[in-house]
Design an enzyme around this catalytic site. Structure first.
Site, PDB file in Angstrom:
ATOM      1  N   ASP A  19      -9.934  -6.184   5.031  1.00 39.42           N
ATOM      2  CA  ASP A  19      -9.685  -4.930   4.318  1.00 39.42           C
ATOM      3  C   ASP A  19      -9.501  -5.162   2.822  1.00 39.42           C
ATOM      4  O   ASP A  19      -9.403  -4.198   2.058  1.00 39.42           O
ATOM      5  CB  ASP A  19      -8.461  -4.209   4.886  1.00 39.42           C
ATOM      6  CG  ASP A  19      -7.210  -5.059   4.868  1.00 39.42           C
ATOM      7  OD1 ASP A  19      -7.176  -6.053   5.618  1.00 39.42           O
ATOM      8  OD2 ASP A  19      -6.268  -4.755   4.112  1.00 39.42           O
TER       9      ASP A  19
ATOM     10  N   GLY B 284      -2.716   3.000   1.806  1.00 39.53           N
ATOM     11  CA  GLY B 284      -1.335   3.341   2.092  1.00 39.53           C
ATOM     12  C   GLY B 284      -0.527   3.728   0.873  1.00 39.53           C
ATOM     13  O   GLY B 284       0.529   4.350   1.004  1.00 39.53           O
TER      14      GLY B 284
END
Length: 492
Positions: A255, A96
């Protein structure tokens, strides 16, 4: 590139990850950072990729490592992945705010360079794609501190800053930290394709990881089972190393788990001070899922999540379970090895587990400082209990310590331990200096006033964590009273 001077423009980048199909990433350019400036660089990290850290303060490198310019051979991209966050399936995540510039060939293999805080990507999930100076300093210092401790980790090359305002709980200034690792592939990278029911892409990713990172596994009877087993063992051993120095990751989501068993994504981490096995370093973690004591079990849970994702390739549940069964023995063996070294024990004997358990129970009951206790334990003398005063004074229950020390002395005597030799060995594994939260906070507050000298000074100390460094003794001190109010969370 022999004989050619490496510059920011001709940095010898490749991008092996870009050889994967387009579904695995998005190609994009970093978002320029207004008026970037040099904050800090790591000489050891720079040396790994053949760079001179002193040159990273030059204008061209500042522009490159802030995302304002791109080297001619760079193929910038952000990777997609998914993951479980705090035990719940979170769906698609991805880089991101991270952009992979490419990788540099080294004698030890290719090392990827990634900018964290380089702007929004398609995976930003309403975020601004930026990182703040505060969290960038913490990641930079801890990455290099962990490497100096001998713990597998991603590395941090440099920080570039800007006066651009970034809104978090308050308005802070922006920064970009350059991270390095052989690969940033995560457990969640595999989960992404499994939960999307895309077995072809799952196989492509697994083959890429095996061929580029674990080529020795290609000849295994079942390479995908071997990949799972290797990830389990590496993860178990890494977490044992965390436990042995009192490190808490804070956000052990799938993650954030490296397929290479590297400590990855430094957010609300912390090093244990007053010992409490239930300590939670992440203020966001209200349920304590990622407490110090839970880390080994969470690592195992994460490996099961990886095993589930790899099951279509492994083929049989029994084969996947056999690979997963390697985790707990690997953790136990590594933890035993590390604890024997931390206590200066050269052999394994019956009763050692009870000795270790008794020590941790004593530490828990007295909330003794983790790092200082183990460092001081090296000063214990087998035949001189009267010299224990400095060590005893670390605990409220001195009688309890005396009882445990009696067992410890008997254990040392059983293998004819020599005080001076044992102390030297223990000082090589029990650090004197770790990145305490208050030390990082002091460096951050000075940096927020545009004084970056404390970052460099603290980095130099943390690069030699086992050395006495008598001129910097105060960096090993207990936290001051004001530090009790420090909190770290997932917002960075």
């Amino acid at each position: 590139m022999t004989g050619i001077i490496i510059t920011a423009h001709n940095l010898p980048l490749d991008n092996h990850f870009a050889s994967l199909p387009p579904a695995f990433y998005t190609r994009l350019m970093p978002t320029p950072l207004p008026s970037p400036y040099f904050v800090a660089a790591s000489a050891p990290a720079a040396a790994l990729v053949g760079l001179d850290s002193a040159r990273l303060a030059e204008a061209d490198y500042v522009e490159l490592l802030s995302g304002n310019k791109v080297a001619e051979r760079s193929q910038p991209l952000s990777a997609v992945y998914s993951g479980h966050q705090f035990g719940n399936w979170a769906g698609q995540l991805g880089d991101g705010r991270a952009i992979l510039l490419g990788d540099i060939a080294t004698p030890a293999g290719a090392i990827e360079l990634q900018l964290k805080g380089a702007g929004a990507t398609p995976y930003s999930r309403m975020g601004d794609g930026r990182a703040v100076l505060r969290s960038s300093i913490r990641e930079f210092l801890c990455s290099e501190a962990m490497a100096a401790l001998g713990i597998p980790t991603s590395r941090a090359l440099a920080i570039m800053g800007s006066q651009q305002g970034i809104v978090r709980e308050t308005v802070e200034t922006a920064a970009v930290v350059t991270r390095m690792a052989p690969s940033f592939v995560r457990f969640g990278s595999f989960e992404h394709w499994f939960y999307r029911k895309r077995p072809e892409e799952l196989k492509v990713l697994a083959d890429y990881v095996i061929d580029s990172l674990y080529p020795q596994l290609r000849d295994a009877a079942n390479p995908y089972q071997a990949l799972l087993a290797e990830a389990c063992v590496r993860t178990a051993e890494m977490i044992a190393q965390w436990q042995a120095v009192g490190f808490m990751h804070g956000v052990m989501n799938t993650d954030n788990m490296s397929i290479l068993g590297l400590t990855l994504d430094y957010g609300p981490f912390g090093f244990m001070e007053a010992f409490d096995a239930d300590h939670i370093c992440n203020h966001t973690d209200q349920q304590g899922r990622y407490s110090y004591g839970n880390q080994p079990q969470v690592g195992h849970w994460n490996c099961y999540a990886l095993g589930q994702a790899l099951l279509p390739l492994i083929g049989e549940v029994a084969l996947a379970q056999a690979a997963l069964d390697s985790y707990q023995p690997a953790f136990a063996a590594k933890m035993s090895e590390l604890l024997h070294a931390k206590l200066g024990l050269l052999t394994e004997q019956d009763g050692d587990t009870q000795l270790f358990d008794g020590m941790f129970a004593l530490m828990q009951a007295n909330h003794v400082d983790f790092t200082n206790f183990f460092r001081a334990l090296g000063n214990l003398q087998v035949a001189a209990p009267e010299a224990d005063t400095p060590l005893r004074d670390m605990l409220i229950d001195r009688t309890g310590f005396d009882a445990w020390a009696l067992q410890y002395r008997a254990r040392l005597a059983a293998e004819n331990s020599v005080d001076a030799i044992r102390k030297t060995a223990m000082d090589r594994v029990n650090p004197k200096y770790v990145l305490r939260n208050y030390l990082a906070q002091v460096a951050i507050e000075k940096a927020q006033q545009q004084d970056y000298t404390e970052i460099a000074r603290l980095l130099a100390i943390l690069e030699k964590p086992f050395d006495e460094q008598p001129e910097d003794q105060h960096y090993a001190a207990l936290p001051p009273d004001w530090a009790s109010h420090l909190e770290v969370s997932c917002s960075s």
